[in-house]
Design an enzyme around this catalytic site. Structure first.
Site, mmCIF file in Angstrom:
data_model
loop_
_atom_site.group_PDB
_atom_site.id
_atom_site.type_symbol
_atom_site.label_atom_id
_atom_site.label_comp_id
_atom_site.label_asym_id
_atom_site.label_seq_id
_atom_site.Cartn_x
_atom_site.Cartn_y
_atom_site.Cartn_z
ATOM 1 N N THR A 19 0.830 -1.206 0.000
ATOM 2 C CA THR A 19 0.000 0.000 0.000
ATOM 3 C C THR A 19 0.862 1.252 0.000
ATOM 4 O OG1 THR A 19 -1.814 1.160 1.099
ATOM 5 C CG2 THR A 19 -0.189 0.122 2.518
ATOM 6 N N HIS A 20 0.342 2.311 -0.610
ATOM 7 C CA HIS A 20 0.926 3.647 -0.495
ATOM 8 C C HIS A 20 0.065 4.536 0.405
ATOM 9 C CE1 HIS A 20 4.003 2.763 -3.310
ATOM 10 N NE2 HIS A 20 3.264 2.825 -4.398
ATOM 11 N N MET A 49 16.607 -6.391 -10.240
ATOM 12 C CA MET A 49 15.220 -5.983 -10.387
ATOM 13 C C MET A 49 15.018 -5.084 -11.607
ATOM 14 S SD MET A 49 14.187 -5.372 -6.377
ATOM 15 C CE MET A 49 12.479 -4.978 -6.741
#
Length: 266
Positions: free
Chosen positions: A78-79, A203
């Site tokens: 979540t932000h 990544m």
């Protein structure tokens, strides 16, 4: 939430095409959020996690329907600032990890992300963007409120608060710290493999983390790559002396009551 993050991508992809446009921000409890997140706010607020679920929270650059189909334990990203996280996470005593990054580097990274993310409002010029950041006018709200909200609740809510700069400085130490928090015991070779797979270099080359699968009308990576530099101290390449002074003075006012040990270089 992590749910909201996947929702953002899926709806943006469906919107891509002739009718594609940037989504406006709408405030919930004073926090500017993407309009399609606000339209799903009732289901987000009512989301009830399993006690085994792990919440990972960050300020940015830190579909609930998908989550409902997944079996626990789940990793949910979540932000959302602390005050907007569904209460069920705390009632069910879910573990939570918060990742914080120093304000200047976070601002630079978010600026370049907003330039290439064509679902977000137009970022405008760098000088004006600095003021938007300082005033909490960007999607997901104020960085200052975000980092302080989780910091102030970390002991009461058993939140593991970690710093981006610490992860860059000594990734194995921070991975081991996370393992202990999660009550896991892993062999040294497994930990080393985790460190390798979560390095910025690895990544950046992984389509699942560099988001190269997102179509250009949504993420235009010819403007800026989703994973750009990942370094500590890149802010020195963007702030003029006058901008740095203005930002530092504002930072001191907003953070004077917080003892969060941020570092702008390592």
């Amino acid at each position: 939430m992590a749910g909201t993050e996947e929702l953002s991508f899926s709806e943006a992809i469906m919107a891509a095409g002739d009718a594609f446009h940037r989504f406006p921000l709408i405030k919930i409890q004073g926090v500017p959020l993407m309009c399609h997140i606000v339209h799903n706010w009732d289901s987000i607020r009512a989301f009830c996690p399993d006690p085994s679920d792990l919440l990972i929270a960050t300020y940015p650059k830190a579909g609930l329907s998908l989550l409902k189909k997944m079996d626990p334990p789940r990793v949910i990203k979540t932000h959302l600032p602390f005050k907007l996280v569904p209460e069920g996470f705390w009632k069910n005593k879910c573990k939570a990890i918060y990742v914080a990054r120093n304000a200047k580097d976070n601002l630079v990274s978010y600026y370049h992300f907003d330039r290439m993310n064509l679902t977000q409002p137009e970022p405008g010029p760098w000088d004006g963007y600095i003021h938007k950041f300082m005033n909490g006018e960007l999607a997901w709200g104020s960085w200052y409120d975000h980092v302080k909200g989780y910091w102030e609740e970390r002991e009461k809510r058993n939140i593991l608060y970690i710093f981006y700069e610490d992860m860059k400085e000594n990734p194995q130490r921070e991975v081991e710290r996370i393992m202990r928090y999660l009550d896991l015991s892993l062999a040294d070779d497994v930990i080393s493999r985790i460190v390798e797979l979560t390095s910025f270099k690895t990544m950046k080359e992984n389509p699942m983390t560099n988001y190269s699968f997102i179509p250009k009308p949504v993420f235009d990576q010819s403007i800026s790559p989703f994973m750009r530099k990942g370094v500590v101290g890149d802010w020195t390449n963007h702030f003029s002396p006058a901008q740095a002074q203005l930002f530092d003075e504002d930072y001191e006012r907003k953070m004077k009551d917080a003892d969060i040990p941020f570092r702008t270089d390592i």
